[in-house]
Design an enzyme around this catalytic site. Structure first.
Site, PDB file in Angstrom:
ATOM      1  N   ALA A  68       0.863  -1.175  -0.166  1.00  0.00           N
ATOM      2  CA  ALA A  68      -0.096   0.126  -0.089  1.00  0.00           C
ATOM      3  C   ALA A  68       0.823   1.254  -0.036  1.00  0.00           C
ATOM      4  O   ALA A  68       2.084   1.096   0.519  1.00  0.00           O
ATOM      5  CB  ALA A  68      -0.935  -0.041   1.240  1.00  0.00           C
ATOM      6  N   GLY A 113       0.373  -4.928   0.642  1.00  0.00           N
ATOM      7  CA  GLY A 113      -0.618  -5.003  -0.276  1.00  0.00           C
ATOM      8  C   GLY A 113      -0.471  -5.688  -1.481  1.00  0.00           C
ATOM      9  O   GLY A 113      -1.361  -6.115  -2.400  1.00  0.00           O
ATOM     10  N   GLU A 116      -0.688  -9.325  -1.325  1.00  0.00           N
ATOM     11  CA  GLU A 116      -2.102  -9.550  -1.030  1.00  0.00           C
ATOM     12  C   GLU A 116      -2.728  -9.499  -2.262  1.00  0.00           C
ATOM     13  O   GLU A 116      -3.732 -10.456  -2.522  1.00  0.00           O
ATOM     14  CB  GLU A 116      -2.843  -8.522   0.050  1.00  0.00           C
ATOM     15  N   GLU A 136       4.289  -5.595   7.258  1.00  0.00           N
ATOM     16  CA  GLU A 136       3.191  -4.649   7.904  1.00  0.00           C
ATOM     17  C   GLU A 136       3.549  -4.288   9.447  1.00  0.00           C
ATOM     18  O   GLU A 136       3.396  -3.086  10.054  1.00  0.00           O
ATOM     19  CB  GLU A 136       1.700  -4.914   8.101  1.00  0.00           C
TER      20      GLU A 136
HETATM   21  N1  COA Z   1       4.519   3.265  -0.520  1.00  0.00           N
HETATM   22  C1  COA Z   1       4.929   4.450  -0.952  1.00  0.00           C
HETATM   23  N2  COA Z   1       6.163   4.734  -1.601  1.00  0.00           N
HETATM   24  C2  COA Z   1       6.850   3.733  -1.841  1.00  0.00           C
HETATM   25  C3  COA Z   1       6.655   2.460  -1.387  1.00  0.00           C
HETATM   26  C4  COA Z   1       5.221   2.269  -0.623  1.00  0.00           C
HETATM   27  N3  COA Z   1       5.052   1.130  -0.164  1.00  0.00           N
HETATM   28  N4  COA Z   1       7.516   1.476  -1.576  1.00  0.00           N
HETATM   29  C5  COA Z   1       8.354   2.438  -2.394  1.00  0.00           C
HETATM   30  N5  COA Z   1       7.796   3.421  -2.422  1.00  0.00           N
HETATM   31  C6  COA Z   1       8.696   4.557  -3.041  1.00  0.00           C
HETATM   32  C7  COA Z   1       9.853   5.121  -2.167  1.00  0.00           C
HETATM   33  O1  COA Z   1       9.502   6.226  -1.054  1.00  0.00           O
HETATM   34  C8  COA Z   1      10.678   5.873  -3.301  1.00  0.00           C
HETATM   35  O2  COA Z   1      10.140   7.049  -3.552  1.00  0.00           O
HETATM   36  P1  COA Z   1      11.261   8.413  -3.877  1.00  0.00           P
HETATM   37  O3  COA Z   1      12.011   8.192  -5.182  1.00  0.00           O
HETATM   38  O4  COA Z   1      10.123   9.457  -3.983  1.00  0.00           O
HETATM   39  O5  COA Z   1      12.092   8.473  -2.734  1.00  0.00           O
HETATM   40  C9  COA Z   1      10.600   5.000  -4.476  1.00  0.00           C
HETATM   41  O6  COA Z   1       9.159   4.140  -4.421  1.00  0.00           O
HETATM   42  C10 COA Z   1      11.518   4.049  -4.907  1.00  0.00           C
HETATM   43  O7  COA Z   1      11.819   3.171  -3.657  1.00  0.00           O
HETATM   44  P2  COA Z   1      13.074   2.727  -2.967  1.00  0.00           P
HETATM   45  O8  COA Z   1      12.763   2.387  -1.410  1.00  0.00           O
HETATM   46  O9  COA Z   1      14.051   4.263  -3.084  1.00  0.00           O
HETATM   47  O10 COA Z   1      13.745   1.913  -3.508  1.00  0.00           O
HETATM   48  P3  COA Z   1      14.718   0.427  -3.082  1.00  0.00           P
HETATM   49  O11 COA Z   1      15.070  -0.173  -4.296  1.00  0.00           O
HETATM   50  O12 COA Z   1      15.924   1.039  -2.434  1.00  0.00           O
HETATM   51  O13 COA Z   1      13.755  -0.344  -2.254  1.00  0.00           O
HETATM   52  C11 COA Z   1      11.851  -1.643  -1.362  1.00  0.00           C
HETATM   53  C12 COA Z   1      12.783  -1.146  -2.528  1.00  0.00           C
HETATM   54  C13 COA Z   1      10.809  -2.277  -1.962  1.00  0.00           C
HETATM   55  C14 COA Z   1      12.538  -2.566  -0.482  1.00  0.00           C
HETATM   56  C15 COA Z   1      11.351  -0.409  -0.455  1.00  0.00           C
HETATM   57  O14 COA Z   1      11.032   0.608  -1.454  1.00  0.00           O
HETATM   58  C16 COA Z   1      10.492  -0.550   0.664  1.00  0.00           C
HETATM   59  O15 COA Z   1      10.810  -1.245   1.509  1.00  0.00           O
HETATM   60  N6  COA Z   1       9.128  -0.178   0.437  1.00  0.00           N
HETATM   61  C17 COA Z   1       8.057  -0.406   1.448  1.00  0.00           C
HETATM   62  C18 COA Z   1       7.672  -1.988   1.434  1.00  0.00           C
HETATM   63  C19 COA Z   1       6.676  -1.909   2.564  1.00  0.00           C
HETATM   64  O16 COA Z   1       6.927  -1.741   3.755  1.00  0.00           O
HETATM   65  N7  COA Z   1       5.417  -2.325   2.005  1.00  0.00           N
HETATM   66  C20 COA Z   1       4.265  -2.546   2.919  1.00  0.00           C
HETATM   67  C21 COA Z   1       3.466  -1.313   3.109  1.00  0.00           C
HETATM   68  S1  COA Z   1       1.963  -2.111   4.154  1.00  0.00           S
END
Ligand code: COA
Length: 261
Positions: A68, A113, A116, A136
């Protein structure tokens, strides 16, 4: 209600609809509008007689959907959170109950999400770089788009509890080993492998395929008796022309010509 589709790409190839989450710069994170768009698109595809099946994937080679959209979490109060979860449930249930095959082609991170959403599809194929997880608990919440229930149904209670309690990520091979995905391919072949399977299913009796989807979903619905549902779907199929055609074609040693009636 009209919903303008700005975050999804929809392509049709010989009756196969490929729905691509198109937010590559944001790891295809699912904001609430995107969930609404998915609802709209699957409602439309359901009515489209040309469509034989759907493949759901993410744009690029990094993410299917990284959860999400966390930027929408700040300031979310209790009743808003409840409604957010309910909206997700409605849309993901629509996908799960789609009458034609829906395959998640998981091309990268499927987290929160995103995992999911993949689990709401009928089954999942993954590229070798795919990663799955329900992180989460790192944010102080639980999965809210059906994950607590669907993950148990797919991988069993112990594995589901561990994944959700630790928030650990697993790779595609581990997801395959525990039954979360059905196939692992290299990323170049992911869509082709998914299309091939949709075509295999599209050659079967369509009402029987819909019946299988109904019976499979009945297993996880505690308001339904799955065996009773099976008896009804089995009986319903018996009155179709395709059933007569399928049985007759077998006896005549020829390929069945199904009409979806
Ligand atoms: N919601 C909002 N923005 C998100 C996102 C999410 N779930 N996942 C990634 N993004 C955004 C980042 O904030 C970043 O934005 P920016 O360029 O404006 O700073 C962009 O997507 C790229 O992500 P980044 O984290 O820089 O890439 P990465 O390769 O270093 O890491 C992940 C990838 C997937 C490991 C990392 O983005 C992450 O942990 N995301 C969240 C995962 C999460 O907790 N999801 C569960 C939500 S309930």
């Amino acid at each position: 209600m009209m919903t303008d589709i700005t975050q999804l790409l929809i392509e049709k190839d010989n009756g196969i609809a490929v729905v691509t989450i198109n937010k590559e710069q944001k790891m295809n994170a699912l904001n609430r509008k995107l969930v609404e768009e998915l609802n709209h698109v699957f409602t439309e595809l359901k009515q489209d007689k040309e469509v034989v099946g759907v493949i759901l994937t993410g744009k690029g080679q990094k993410a299917f959907a990284a959860g999400a959209d966390i930027s929408e979490f700040t300031g979310l109060d209790e009743s808003q959170a409840y409604n957010m979860s309910k909206e997700g449930h409605d849309t993901f249930n629509l996908i799960e109950n789609f009458p034609k095959p829906v395959i998640a082609a998981v091309n990268g991170f499927a987290l929160g999400g995103g995992c999911e959403l993949a689990m709401a599809c009928h089954f999942r194929y993954a590229s070798e770089n795919a990663k799955f997880g329900q992180p989460e608990v790192n944010l102080g919440i639980v999965p809210g788009y059906g994950g607590t229930q669907r993950l148990i149904a797919l991988v069993g209670r112990g594995r589901a509890a561990e994944l959700m309690m630790t928030g650990n990520m697993i790779d595609a091979q581990e997801a395959y080993r525990i039954g979360l995905v059905n196939k692992v391919t290299d990323i170049e072949n992911l869509l082709e492998a998914s299309k091939k399977t949709i075509n295999t299913i599209a050659a079967k009796a369509p009402l029987a395929v819909t019946g299988v989807i109904e019976c499979v979903n009945a297993f996880s619905d505690r308001t339904l008796d799955g065996m009773e549902r099976e008896r009804n779907v089995f009986a319903g199929c018996a009155s179709t022309e395709d059933f007569k055609e399928g049985a007759t074609a077998f006896m005549e040693k020829r390929k069945a010509n199904f009409k979806g009636a």
